[in-house]
Design a protein around this motif. Structure first.
Motif, PDB file in Angstrom:
ATOM      1  N   LYS A 142     -11.676  -1.028   1.571  1.00 22.60           N
ATOM      2  CA  LYS A 142     -12.173  -0.979   0.193  1.00 22.60           C
ATOM      3  C   LYS A 142     -12.238  -2.356  -0.444  1.00 22.60           C
ATOM      4  O   LYS A 142     -13.208  -2.690  -1.140  1.00 22.60           O
ATOM      5  CB  LYS A 142     -11.274  -0.067  -0.630  1.00 22.60           C
ATOM      6  CG  LYS A 142     -11.626  -0.012  -2.113  1.00 22.60           C
ATOM      7  CD  LYS A 142     -10.647   0.859  -2.880  1.00 22.60           C
ATOM      8  CE  LYS A 142     -10.950   0.860  -4.367  1.00 22.60           C
ATOM      9  NZ  LYS A 142      -9.975   1.682  -5.134  1.00 22.60           N
ATOM     10  N   ASN A 143     -11.209  -3.178  -0.237  1.00 27.40           N
ATOM     11  CA  ASN A 143     -11.122  -4.457  -0.946  1.00 27.40           C
ATOM     12  C   ASN A 143     -11.617  -5.655  -0.146  1.00 27.40           C
ATOM     13  O   ASN A 143     -11.438  -6.790  -0.576  1.00 27.40           O
ATOM     14  CB  ASN A 143      -9.674  -4.693  -1.398  1.00 27.40           C
ATOM     15  CG  ASN A 143      -9.244  -3.683  -2.439  1.00 27.40           C
ATOM     16  OD1 ASN A 143     -10.011  -3.322  -3.321  1.00 27.40           O
ATOM     17  ND2 ASN A 143      -8.015  -3.203  -2.326  1.00 27.40           N
ATOM     18  N   THR A 144     -12.233  -5.407   1.007  1.00 25.78           N
ATOM     19  CA  THR A 144     -12.835  -6.522   1.741  1.00 25.78           C
ATOM     20  C   THR A 144     -14.161  -6.908   1.092  1.00 25.78           C
ATOM     21  O   THR A 144     -14.740  -6.139   0.327  1.00 25.78           O
ATOM     22  CB  THR A 144     -13.076  -6.163   3.221  1.00 25.78           C
ATOM     23  OG1 THR A 144     -14.050  -5.107   3.280  1.00 25.78           O
ATOM     24  CG2 THR A 144     -11.791  -5.708   3.906  1.00 25.78           C
ATOM     25  N   SER A 168       0.857  -1.183   0.000  1.00 24.68           N
ATOM     26  CA  SER A 168       0.000   0.000   0.000  1.00 24.68           C
ATOM     27  C   SER A 168       0.888   1.227   0.000  1.00 24.68           C
ATOM     28  O   SER A 168       2.018   1.176   0.508  1.00 24.68           O
ATOM     29  CB  SER A 168      -0.898   0.013   1.246  1.00 24.68           C
ATOM     30  OG  SER A 168      -1.848  -1.024   1.217  1.00 24.68           O
ATOM     31  N   TRP A 205      -9.881  -9.359   1.720  1.00 27.31           N
ATOM     32  CA  TRP A 205      -9.071  -8.306   1.090  1.00 27.31           C
ATOM     33  C   TRP A 205      -8.019  -8.930   0.186  1.00 27.31           C
ATOM     34  O   TRP A 205      -7.888  -8.584  -0.981  1.00 27.31           O
ATOM     35  CB  TRP A 205      -8.455  -7.440   2.196  1.00 27.31           C
ATOM     36  CG  TRP A 205      -7.383  -6.473   1.731  1.00 27.31           C
ATOM     37  CD1 TRP A 205      -7.098  -6.111   0.432  1.00 27.31           C
ATOM     38  CD2 TRP A 205      -6.494  -5.753   2.555  1.00 27.31           C
ATOM     39  NE1 TRP A 205      -6.065  -5.203   0.427  1.00 27.31           N
ATOM     40  CE2 TRP A 205      -5.654  -4.966   1.706  1.00 27.31           C
ATOM     41  CE3 TRP A 205      -6.278  -5.675   3.934  1.00 27.31           C
ATOM     42  CZ2 TRP A 205      -4.661  -4.127   2.207  1.00 27.31           C
ATOM     43  CZ3 TRP A 205      -5.292  -4.852   4.422  1.00 27.31           C
ATOM     44  CH2 TRP A 205      -4.495  -4.085   3.552  1.00 27.31           C
ATOM     45  N   HIS A 206      -7.274  -9.881   0.720  1.00 23.84           N
ATOM     46  CA  HIS A 206      -6.315 -10.626  -0.098  1.00 23.84           C
ATOM     47  C   HIS A 206      -6.660 -12.099   0.007  1.00 23.84           C
ATOM     48  O   HIS A 206      -6.868 -12.620   1.094  1.00 23.84           O
ATOM     49  CB  HIS A 206      -4.878 -10.386   0.398  1.00 23.84           C
ATOM     50  CG  HIS A 206      -3.850 -11.060  -0.458  1.00 23.84           C
ATOM     51  ND1 HIS A 206      -3.228 -10.435  -1.519  1.00 23.84           N
ATOM     52  CD2 HIS A 206      -3.345 -12.326  -0.428  1.00 23.84           C
ATOM     53  CE1 HIS A 206      -2.366 -11.264  -2.087  1.00 23.84           C
ATOM     54  NE2 HIS A 206      -2.439 -12.411  -1.452  1.00 23.84           N
TER      55      HIS A 206
END
Length: 259
Positions: A217-219, A148, A256-257
């Motif tokens: 944001k990416n969850t 990030s 998220w990942h």
């Protein structure tokens, strides 16, 4: 109890994720050394464990100080005669663009995460090799897998912990030592709370926008990972009975990942 008669030391355990792991281990029957730079915070966490019926001591430890780490692990041995689980959890953060970052700030972050993990690993392995085995756990991050902006030393250090964990799995196997790295997404600890206004200033966003559009944001569900989530996993990994599971990175990030 899944960790009955085990002895554990957790660094950075005075609060946040480390404290939750210490409390989770104690509930499962482990005797716990709460290691922290802040003596009062460590004692408060240890006292809470004892008040709940567990067994705990407080250990004041600067994880970047070789003598302090060795002495802290020795105190655990002097108190309970063994060491079965060591968790390298201590960490710091610094938010700044790479082109503005000082070498001193770079070294501060990497020293706590990487040097601290190495010193705990070395001290723990010496005891575990003598005692017939054990488990090393490292507190990584989704930032062990990706990057990030504004977090270069943290990202580099968390990637480094991934390599250290895997090296321990290879070297420790013949001595009965297993290792894993837990990789959380954002957990609303004091470390993360501090980042929210810092990132808001750096990115020109509101704090609410940082949480919604940067951190989560990416969850898959817009939720923070909790300290209880991490504690539960740390118990599972420490309690696993064989080297069928070793050298693994386990991501706990609400999607998220996905590794």
């Amino acid at each position: 109890m899944r960790l009955e008669d085990r002895v554990a030391i957790i660094t950075g355990a005075g609060r946040g994720i480390g404290r939750a792991i210490a409390e989770g281990y104690a509930r499962e029957g482990a005797r716990v050394a709460v290691a922290d730079l802040d003596a009062a915070t460590a004692e408060d966490a240890a006292a809470a464990i004892r008040a709940a019926g567990g067994e705990a001591i407080a250990v004041t430890m600067d994880v970047t100080n070789e003598e302090a780490v060795d002495d802290g692990v020795q105190r655990v041995i002097d108190t309970w005669g063994r060491l079965d689980i060591a968790v390298a959890n201590a960490g710091v953060q610094h938010i700044e663009a790479l082109d503005k970052l000082s070498l001193a700030e770079w070294r501060k972050v990497t020293a706590v995460h990487l040097d601290g993990a190495f010193l705990l690993t070395r001290a723990a392995l010496r005891r575990m090799y003598q005692g017939g085995g054990g488990t090393l756990l490292y507190m990584g991050s989704v930032h062990s897998m990706e990057a990030s902006p504004l977090k270069a030393p943290y990202v580099a250090a968390k990637h480094g912990l991934l390599g250290l964990c895997r090296a321990v799995a290879k070297e420790g196997a013949e001595h009965g030592v297993r290792s894993h790295i837990i990789c959380p997404g954002f957990v609303r600890t004091p470390l993360v709370e501090k980042q929210i206004p810092e990132q808001a200033r750096e990115l020109g966003l509101s704090e609410e926008e940082v949480v919604r559009n940067v951190m989560l944001k990416n969850t898959v569900d817009g939720e923070f990972t909790t300290v209880e989530d991490i504690s539960r996993l740390a118990v599972d990994l420490a309690a696993f009975p064989s080297a069928a599971l070793t050298g693994q990175s386990v991501i706990v990030s609400h999607g998220w990942h996905m590794g």
